[in-house]
Design a protein around this motif. Structure first.
Motif, PDB file in Angstrom:
ATOM      1  N   LYS A 109       0.851  -1.203   0.000  1.00  0.00           N
ATOM      2  CA  LYS A 109       0.000   0.000   0.000  1.00  0.00           C
ATOM      3  C   LYS A 109       0.880   1.244   0.000  1.00  0.00           C
ATOM      4  CE  LYS A 109      -2.112   3.542   2.198  1.00  0.00           C
ATOM      5  NZ  LYS A 109      -1.696   4.503   3.219  1.00  0.00           N
ATOM      6  N   GLY A 168       0.870   5.373   0.394  1.00  0.00           N
ATOM      7  CA  GLY A 168       0.082   6.522   0.853  1.00  0.00           C
ATOM      8  C   GLY A 168       0.292   7.754  -0.007  1.00  0.00           C
ATOM      9  N   GLY A 169      -0.390   8.829   0.372  1.00  0.00           N
ATOM     10  CA  GLY A 169      -0.441  10.052  -0.427  1.00  0.00           C
ATOM     11  C   GLY A 169       0.901  10.641  -0.837  1.00  0.00           C
ATOM     12  N   THR A 170       1.831  10.755   0.116  1.00  0.00           N
ATOM     13  CA  THR A 170       3.121  11.370  -0.241  1.00  0.00           C
ATOM     14  C   THR A 170       3.941  10.435  -1.124  1.00  0.00           C
ATOM     15  OG1 THR A 170       3.768  10.684   1.966  1.00  0.00           O
ATOM     16  CG2 THR A 170       3.551  13.043   1.607  1.00  0.00           C
ATOM     17  N   TYR A 199       3.567   1.312   2.849  1.00  0.00           N
ATOM     18  CA  TYR A 199       4.657   2.252   2.556  1.00  0.00           C
ATOM     19  C   TYR A 199       4.173   3.679   2.786  1.00  0.00           C
ATOM     20  CZ  TYR A 199       7.581  -1.372   0.534  1.00  0.00           C
ATOM     21  OH  TYR A 199       8.371  -2.472   0.374  1.00  0.00           O
ATOM     22  N   THR A 200       4.987   4.449   3.537  1.00  0.00           N
ATOM     23  CA  THR A 200       4.562   5.809   3.863  1.00  0.00           C
ATOM     24  C   THR A 200       5.765   6.750   3.891  1.00  0.00           C
ATOM     25  OG1 THR A 200       3.264   7.104   5.447  1.00  0.00           O
ATOM     26  CG2 THR A 200       4.575   5.306   6.371  1.00  0.00           C
ATOM     27  N   VAL A 214       7.338   7.997   6.573  1.00  0.00           N
ATOM     28  CA  VAL A 214       8.268   7.802   7.702  1.00  0.00           C
ATOM     29  C   VAL A 214       8.708   6.334   7.648  1.00  0.00           C
ATOM     30  CG1 VAL A 214       7.495   9.603   9.304  1.00  0.00           C
ATOM     31  CG2 VAL A 214       6.250   7.446   9.217  1.00  0.00           C
ATOM     32  N   GLY A 272       8.689   3.959   9.749  1.00  0.00           N
ATOM     33  CA  GLY A 272       8.118   3.004  10.687  1.00  0.00           C
ATOM     34  C   GLY A 272       7.269   3.707  11.726  1.00  0.00           C
ATOM     35  N   VAL A 273       6.879   2.940  12.728  1.00  0.00           N
ATOM     36  CA  VAL A 273       6.090   3.485  13.829  1.00  0.00           C
ATOM     37  C   VAL A 273       7.073   3.971  14.896  1.00  0.00           C
ATOM     38  CG1 VAL A 273       4.361   2.970  15.586  1.00  0.00           C
ATOM     39  CG2 VAL A 273       4.219   1.870  13.333  1.00  0.00           C
ATOM     40  N   THR A 331       6.311   8.477  19.185  1.00  0.00           N
ATOM     41  CA  THR A 331       5.339   9.557  18.969  1.00  0.00           C
ATOM     42  C   THR A 331       5.585  10.105  17.572  1.00  0.00           C
ATOM     43  OG1 THR A 331       4.298  11.504  19.951  1.00  0.00           O
ATOM     44  CG2 THR A 331       6.701  11.492  19.918  1.00  0.00           C
ATOM     45  N   ASP A 332       4.771  11.046  17.154  1.00  0.00           N
ATOM     46  CA  ASP A 332       4.928  11.577  15.795  1.00  0.00           C
ATOM     47  C   ASP A 332       6.325  12.180  15.615  1.00  0.00           C
ATOM     48  OD1 ASP A 332       4.815  12.941  13.398  1.00  0.00           O
ATOM     49  OD2 ASP A 332       2.711  13.487  13.641  1.00  0.00           O
ATOM     50  N   PRO A 333       7.169  11.559  14.773  1.00  0.00           N
ATOM     51  CA  PRO A 333       8.556  12.042  14.637  1.00  0.00           C
ATOM     52  C   PRO A 333       8.647  13.413  13.980  1.00  0.00           C
ATOM     53  CG  PRO A 333       8.103  10.302  13.037  1.00  0.00           C
ATOM     54  CD  PRO A 333       6.889  10.401  13.912  1.00  0.00           C
ATOM     55  N   ARG A 334       7.562  13.868  13.367  1.00  0.00           N
ATOM     56  CA  ARG A 334       7.602  15.212  12.768  1.00  0.00           C
ATOM     57  C   ARG A 334       7.452  16.292  13.841  1.00  0.00           C
ATOM     58  NH1 ARG A 334       7.988  14.352   7.808  1.00  0.00           N
ATOM     59  NH2 ARG A 334       7.031  12.510   6.896  1.00  0.00           N
ATOM     60  N   ALA A 390      -2.563   8.554  16.313  1.00  0.00           N
ATOM     61  CA  ALA A 390      -1.325   8.317  15.548  1.00  0.00           C
ATOM     62  C   ALA A 390      -1.711   7.852  14.144  1.00  0.00           C
ATOM     63  CB  ALA A 390      -0.471   7.259  16.241  1.00  0.00           C
ATOM     64  N   LYS A 391      -1.757   8.817  13.214  1.00  0.00           N
ATOM     65  CA  LYS A 391      -2.408   8.517  11.934  1.00  0.00           C
ATOM     66  C   LYS A 391      -1.545   7.686  10.981  1.00  0.00           C
ATOM     67  CE  LYS A 391      -1.128  12.645   9.417  1.00  0.00           C
ATOM     68  NZ  LYS A 391      -1.447  13.365   8.228  1.00  0.00           N
ATOM     69  N   VAL A 392      -0.391   7.223  11.454  1.00  0.00           N
ATOM     70  CA  VAL A 392       0.466   6.400  10.594  1.00  0.00           C
ATOM     71  C   VAL A 392      -0.285   5.163  10.103  1.00  0.00           C
ATOM     72  CG1 VAL A 392       1.603   5.279  12.577  1.00  0.00           C
ATOM     73  CG2 VAL A 392       2.779   5.395  10.388  1.00  0.00           C
TER      74      VAL A 392
HETATM   75  P1  ADP Z   1       0.120   8.184   4.213  1.00  0.00           P
HETATM   76  O1  ADP Z   1      -0.234   9.318   3.308  1.00  0.00           O
HETATM   77  O2  ADP Z   1       1.301   7.400   3.724  1.00  0.00           O
HETATM   78  O3  ADP Z   1      -1.045   7.320   4.574  1.00  0.00           O
HETATM   79  P2  ADP Z   1      -0.102   9.542   6.764  1.00  0.00           P
HETATM   80  O4  ADP Z   1       0.179  11.012   6.718  1.00  0.00           O
HETATM   81  O5  ADP Z   1      -1.513   9.112   6.833  1.00  0.00           O
HETATM   82  O6  ADP Z   1       0.665   8.859   5.539  1.00  0.00           O
HETATM   83  O7  ADP Z   1       0.676   8.876   7.999  1.00  0.00           O
HETATM   84  C1  ADP Z   1       2.067   9.069   8.156  1.00  0.00           C
HETATM   85  C2  ADP Z   1       2.311  10.184   9.168  1.00  0.00           C
HETATM   86  O8  ADP Z   1       1.874   9.754  10.446  1.00  0.00           O
HETATM   87  C3  ADP Z   1       3.759  10.546   9.394  1.00  0.00           C
HETATM   88  O9  ADP Z   1       4.212  11.471   8.441  1.00  0.00           O
HETATM   89  C4  ADP Z   1       3.760  11.102  10.802  1.00  0.00           C
HETATM   90  O10 ADP Z   1       3.769  12.513  10.812  1.00  0.00           O
HETATM   91  C5  ADP Z   1       2.426  10.633  11.403  1.00  0.00           C
HETATM   92  N1  ADP Z   1       2.558   9.934  12.674  1.00  0.00           N
HETATM   93  C6  ADP Z   1       1.788  10.199  13.776  1.00  0.00           C
HETATM   94  N2  ADP Z   1       2.135   9.427  14.801  1.00  0.00           N
HETATM   95  C7  ADP Z   1       3.146   8.631  14.372  1.00  0.00           C
HETATM   96  C8  ADP Z   1       3.931   7.609  14.993  1.00  0.00           C
HETATM   97  N3  ADP Z   1       3.724   7.244  16.258  1.00  0.00           N
HETATM   98  N4  ADP Z   1       4.886   6.997  14.249  1.00  0.00           N
HETATM   99  C9  ADP Z   1       5.091   7.346  12.966  1.00  0.00           C
HETATM  100  N5  ADP Z   1       4.386   8.321  12.318  1.00  0.00           N
HETATM  101  C10 ADP Z   1       3.419   8.958  13.002  1.00  0.00           C
END
Ligand code: ADP
Ligand code: ASP
Ligand code: MG
Length: 405
Positions: free
Chosen positions: A7, A9-11, A172-173, A175, A177-178, A181-184, A208-210
């Motif tokens: 899979k 994702g958007g980016t 595939y996204t 970042v 991995g998980v 917390t949000d690494p951004r 955590a929208k990952v």
């Molecule tokens: P995609 O478009 O690939 O579905 P998303 O934007 O939905 O990507 O999800 C990826 C994003 O989730 C990352 O860029 C990151 O900012 C955010 N995120 C939030 N919490 C976490 C976490 N615990 N680990 C990794 N990423 C996280």
């Protein structure tokens, strides 16, 4: 021969050069003699643009038409990727949700998958071609197009992996991995090599929208071998696993935040039995999930205030629903606040250790951050705070719980 679901994702499919890179990644899997199903999201930003567009027709557009508009984002990327694969001499075609078909219920904009019919795709895969399926989409038994809620392509991918008994499902996204917390937001966040379904479920459901929450729940139910990986770098990623035995033992698995929150306060609610049932029953009829709830105790047993949170995206409909029953309930004021963020500390440690709430509240207090609402469960503590301070709160809590790298 293995069957893999990939899979993106958007980016990962943000533009054509990026789609061409993804095509090369898919080619690697094909070269390893795997049968490949790809699930794609819309190009990043497109779904937001489509929501803005449909809202120019009406503040409350019909959800059936809303879904038709939103689903076009994923239609474009599935065809572009199939085309890029064909250009690499890999036989591939796009499949829209209705062509698979992915049958969903009728709850438009947040539809639940009921069944995935596998015959068409299985027949297609026999010809050694790559199926590029548009994520996020379903079709009702009445032949109306549905979408699966924001971030729903993750759920499409996992549901497809379960339906086809895939050997693995790789998400595939942007970042690698998980993280804890949000690494951004928190630069010192730690990447996890492994995380249990249970912990991932709790992190995702707290924002955590990952991974979309429903995708984790599905993976757990059907034992889907799930990984989160970077589209941009060749790194090992995070595996979501069943057992905890091999895991590095952390007390707290992570800190999650959710921006999609609205706080509603009904003030002057007559203190009588049945009021809460009336209010939350009305919201439930519109499938609005109420999350945190506090009710102040009335001093003279006359009137109380009820405060609760809902997804900000449901605020317009919640407001009209509650105002319709204002006379019946007899509350005085309807007050909303959307300048709020929910921060949650998640982990199994909550079950056994005391003092976690104390550390959380003390840390926020030391940073002069006021708490609006608190809620707890067996494995998480959540607080609602002003959105002005959420990044500060996340960094401070991440550090206070010893999660910094
Ligand atoms: P995609 O478009 O690939 O579905 P998303 O934007 O939905 O990507 O999800 C990826 C994003 O989730 C990352 O860029 C990151 O900012 C955010 N995120 C939030 N919490 C976490 C976490 N615990 N680990 C990794 N990423 C996280
Ligand atoms: N494109 C949809 C969204 O932005 C689905 C997804 O990306 O998973 O929510
Ligand atoms: Mg996503």
């Amino acid at each position: 021969m293995k069957l893999v679901v990939l899979k993106f994702g958007g980016t990962s499919v943000a533009d054509v050069p990026q789609i061409k890179k993804i095509a090369l990644k898919v080619k690697e899997e094909v070269n390893q003699s795997n049968k490949v199903i790809v699930v794609v999201s819309a190009m990043s930003g497109i779904t937001n643009n489509l929501i803005d567009l449909v809202k120019t027709t009406s503040e409350t557009p019909s959800y059936t038409e809303y879904d038709v508009v939103l689903s076009t984002g994923e239609q474009v990327t599935s065809a572009l990727l199939a085309s890029a694969l064909n250009n690499l001499n890999i036989k591939a075609r796009s499949w829209l949700g209705w062509q698979v078909p992915i049958i969903s219920d009728k709850s438009h904009a947040k539809a639940l998958i009921e069944e995935i019919k596998t015959d068409n795709i299985l027949e297609f895969l026999k010809k050694n071609q790559v199926a590029v399926i548009s994520g996020f989409q379903g079709i009702t038994i009445e032949n109306r197009i549905t979408t699966l809620g924001r971030g729903g392509s993750d759920t499409s991918a996992v549901a497809i992996a379960a339906a086809f008994s895939a050997d693995r499902c790789d998400i595939y996204t942007d970042v690698d991995g998980v993280y804890t917390t949000d690494p951004r937001i928190v630069k010192s966040a730690k990447k996890l090599d492994l995380i249990t379904y249970e912990e991932m479920l709790e992190l995702a459901s707290q924002g955590a929208k990952v991974l979309q929450t429903r995708s984790v729940a599905l993976a757990m139910k059907y034992n889907v071998k799930l990984r989160v990986l970077s589209s941009f770098e060749d790194l090992p990623g995070t595996s979501i696993i069943k057992e905890e035995k091999n895991m590095e033992k952390t007390e707290i698995s992570g800190i999650a935040h959710s921006l999609n929150e609205a706080k509603i306060t009904l003030s002057g609610v007559p203190d009588q039995p049945g009021q809460a049932a009336e209010i939350f029953g009305a919201l439930a009829k519109h499938s609005i999930n109420v999350d945190m709830i506090v009710q102040s105790s009335s001093i003279n047993q006359e009137a109380t205030d009820i405060t609760f949170t809902i997804p900000e995206t449901d605020l317009i409909i919640a407001e009209s629903t509650i105002k319709k029953i204002q006379k019946k309930i007899g509350f005085k004021k309807f007050i909303t606040d959307t300048n709020v963020v929910k921060i949650s500390v998640v982990g199994n440690a909550m079950r056994t250790q005391s003092g976690i709430a104390k550390t959380m509240f003390e840390t926020l207090a030391n940073n002069q951050i006021n708490i609006h609402v608190i809620s707890t469960s067996e494995i998480k503590i959540s607080v609602l705070i002003s959105s002005d301070y959420y990044e500060l709160a996340m960094r401070a809590l991440h550090s206070a719980f010893g999660l910094d790298v």
